[in-house]
Design a protein around this motif. Structure first.
Motif, PDB file in Angstrom:
ATOM      1  N   ASP A   1       0.841  -1.201   0.000  1.00 17.52           N
ATOM      2  CA  ASP A   1       0.000   0.000   0.000  1.00 17.52           C
ATOM      3  C   ASP A   1       0.873   1.247   0.000  1.00 17.52           C
ATOM      4  O   ASP A   1       2.103   1.164  -0.052  1.00 17.52           O
ATOM      5  N   GLU A   2       0.219   2.409   0.085  1.00 19.85           N
ATOM      6  CA  GLU A   2       0.956   3.671  -0.009  1.00 19.85           C
ATOM      7  C   GLU A   2       1.913   3.883   1.159  1.00 19.85           C
ATOM      8  O   GLU A   2       2.904   4.613   1.043  1.00 19.85           O
TER       9      GLU A   2
ATOM     10  N   GLU B   1       5.442   2.634   0.637  1.00 21.88           N
ATOM     11  CA  GLU B   1       6.303   3.511  -0.158  1.00 21.88           C
ATOM     12  C   GLU B   1       7.140   4.439   0.720  1.00 21.88           C
ATOM     13  O   GLU B   1       8.226   4.873   0.311  1.00 21.88           O
TER      14      GLU B   1
ATOM     15  N   ARG C   1       0.767  10.665   7.397  1.00 23.93           N
ATOM     16  CA  ARG C   1       1.666   9.518   7.196  1.00 23.93           C
ATOM     17  C   ARG C   1       1.296   8.350   8.102  1.00 23.93           C
ATOM     18  O   ARG C   1       1.997   7.338   8.116  1.00 23.93           O
TER      19      ARG C   1
ATOM     20  N   GLU D   1      -1.130   5.313   9.182  1.00 22.02           N
ATOM     21  CA  GLU D   1      -2.181   4.394   8.746  1.00 22.02           C
ATOM     22  C   GLU D   1      -3.304   4.358   9.781  1.00 22.02           C
ATOM     23  O   GLU D   1      -4.485   4.270   9.429  1.00 22.02           O
TER      24      GLU D   1
END
Length: 500
Positions: free
Chosen positions: A304-305, A308, A336, A338
């Motif tokens: 997921d993002e 990255e 930033r 989750e």
């Protein structure tokens, strides 16, 4: 059943025209014994039994002195069983063949002198498994060094290497330099392990055999007096030295697996597409095993993002990834996080000070119930400390809450939904609070955080001066803590073994 009948059943059949076994060619230098050394022996054949003294002995043969008053019925080429008794112990029955029969006078005493060669049988793997357990074969570059103190020679050492390890013993190979290794004798040995430790113990020689040219001796030993720490070291060596050995497979054959993180695991970062894929495969297996990400059919779907912007930590054994975790440096930027995206409330003091978010901890199923998880947490704390971050945030299932509490974590807020479950809990680590007071379990702190902060203190004592009292406590009581940890793991191991 008569003694003769028993011997006929166990002794090999032989004829005078047989080609001698390479091990019977008496090229090895012999150790001589005087009668006063009281190295006795007994010889049994289908014809008779006789008792006397051992005059000399090598890896390939020996000479017997039988009082002349004994009437001999032995003949050359006869197969016999012999047992050699020394002040230190007795050998197992040795199969031997009579090569010569003569006479010898020592002082006023007269003897029959019988020269015998020892028969070395091929290894019997089933017998070994019954006596010492199933063996784990080690690759050449992971084989421990072995030192055996020769039982029959003064200040003589047999040097070799361990080729496989079992629950209660080892298989070894040694250079044949006129050494005398007899089955049934208990030898003092040292095993120098590639993990940097040494095992010093007593071992009973179960079987030996010479190779075709007589240059090497192969043997099996049953180890005696092994402590829990020694058994832990042997398992660490197996994991380090064999592709097929895992904590799970070792437990299945009765070997105790305690700590492995510090001695056998390599901590790295992924550096290629292949490694990221392997990490995601581990993540998929671990998370779907606890009911999360059940919709995902391919490992890539678990990326997921946040991956990255994460720093990924990996634990490897012999190149294979067995543990992984990701760390996001959120600082005070909630975008930033989750957890913030899931709607989880992050305490104001944490947002203000800045925090690190830890997620996707994954451990290979075959490596669970080890200290890999503690190692992943320790490395995460290391990153936070090195980057001067006070708080670490992580979420977990209810089953792991007690584990996180033991290492100083606090449960924050109410249960929330994430990754297909609605009972997730948010855990907060306040690093200064943990390090100053060992908040949580003192034993868990010793296992997870103490090694890190002890190292940091040694680098910069002034910066970490406030930690000194707690570090001194753990340094003084370290051997006690490690022993408690090891014994706790051993009790769990024995309990599981009893239920299997």
């Amino acid at each position: 059943m008569s003694e003769a009948r028993k011997l006929q059943e166990v002794l090999p059949a032989g004829t005078p025209n047989e080609e001698p076994h390479p091990g019977e060619r008496r090229r090895a230098r012999r150790v001589k014994f005087y009668l006063s050394e009281n190295v006795r022996l007994e010889i049994h054949s289908a014809k008779q039994s006789a008792h006397g003294f051992c005059a000399d002995l090598s890896a390939e043969g020996f000479s017997a002195l039988i009082p002349e008053t004994t009437k001999l019925h032995f003949q050359t080429t006869d197969w016999v069983q012999a047992i050699i008794h020394s002040p230190e112990g007795s050998s197992s029955p040795l199969h031997a063949r009579i090569q010569t029969i003569g006479t010898q006078r020592i002082g006023t005493r007269a003897f029959h002198r019988i020269g015998l060669s020892i028969l070395r049988n091929d290894f019997d793997q089933l017998t070994h498994a019954r006596i010492i357990g199933q063996e784990v074969h080690l690759d050449e570059f992971s084989q421990p060094s072995l030192i055996i103190r020769d039982h029959f020679k003064v200040n003589s050492l047999v040097l070799g290497r361990v080729t496989s390890i079992a629950r209660d013993g080892i298989t070894f190979i040694a250079k044949n330099r006129d050494h005398v290794l007899l089955q049934g004798i208990h030898y003092r040995i040292k095993i120098q392990l590639p993990v940097g430790k040494e095992i010093d113990c007593e071992a009973e020689l179960i079987q030996t055999a010479c190779d075709r040219d007589g240059g090497h001796i192969k043997g099996v030993m049953r180890l005696g007096g092994l402590g829990i720490a020694d058994r832990e070291l042997l398992s660490q060596t197996c994991i380090l030295g064999s592709d097929s050995a895992t904590p799970e497979s070792l437990r299945e054959i009765g070997m105790f697996v305690g700590s492995i993180e510090s001695s056998t695991l390599e901590m790295t970062y992924p550096s290629s597409e292949t490694e990221y894929t392997e990490m995601l495969e581990l993540r998929k297996s671990a998370y779907q095993g606890v009911g999360k990400f059940l919709h995902a059919s391919a490992p890539r779907e678990l990326w997921d993002e946040f991956d990255e912007i994460s720093r990924h930590l990996l634990f490897r054994v012999r190149g294979r990834i067995v543990g992984a975790i990701r760390v996001v440096f959120c600082q005070n930027d909630l975008t930033r996080s989750e957890h913030y995206q899931w709607g989880v409330k992050i305490p104001k003091r944490v947002r203000k000070a800045g925090f690190v978010e830890v997620s996707r901890a994954s451990v290979d199923e075959a490596y669970r119930a080890t200290d890999i998880f503690a190692g992943l947490i320790r490395q995460t704390i290391r990153l936070a400390v090195e980057n001067r971050v006070r708080y670490v945030v992580v979420s977990c299932n209810p089953g792991l809450v007690s584990t996180y509490r033991a290492i100083g974590g606090q449960v924050i807020g109410k249960p929330f939904s994430a990754m297909g479950r609605d009972d997730c809990r948010l855990i907060l680590f306040d690093i200064p609070r943990i390090t100053l007071t060992s908040k949580g379990s003192v034993i868990a702190f010793h296992l997870t955080s103490y090694p890190l902060f002890a190292k940091l203190f040694s680098r910069n004592p002034l910066q970490y001066l406030l930690l000194l009292p707690n570090l001194l406590l753990h340094r003084m009581l370290g051997p006690v803590f490690r022993n408690i940890i090891r014994r706790t793991l051993y009790r769990r191991f024995k309990k599981r073994a009893a239920h299997d």
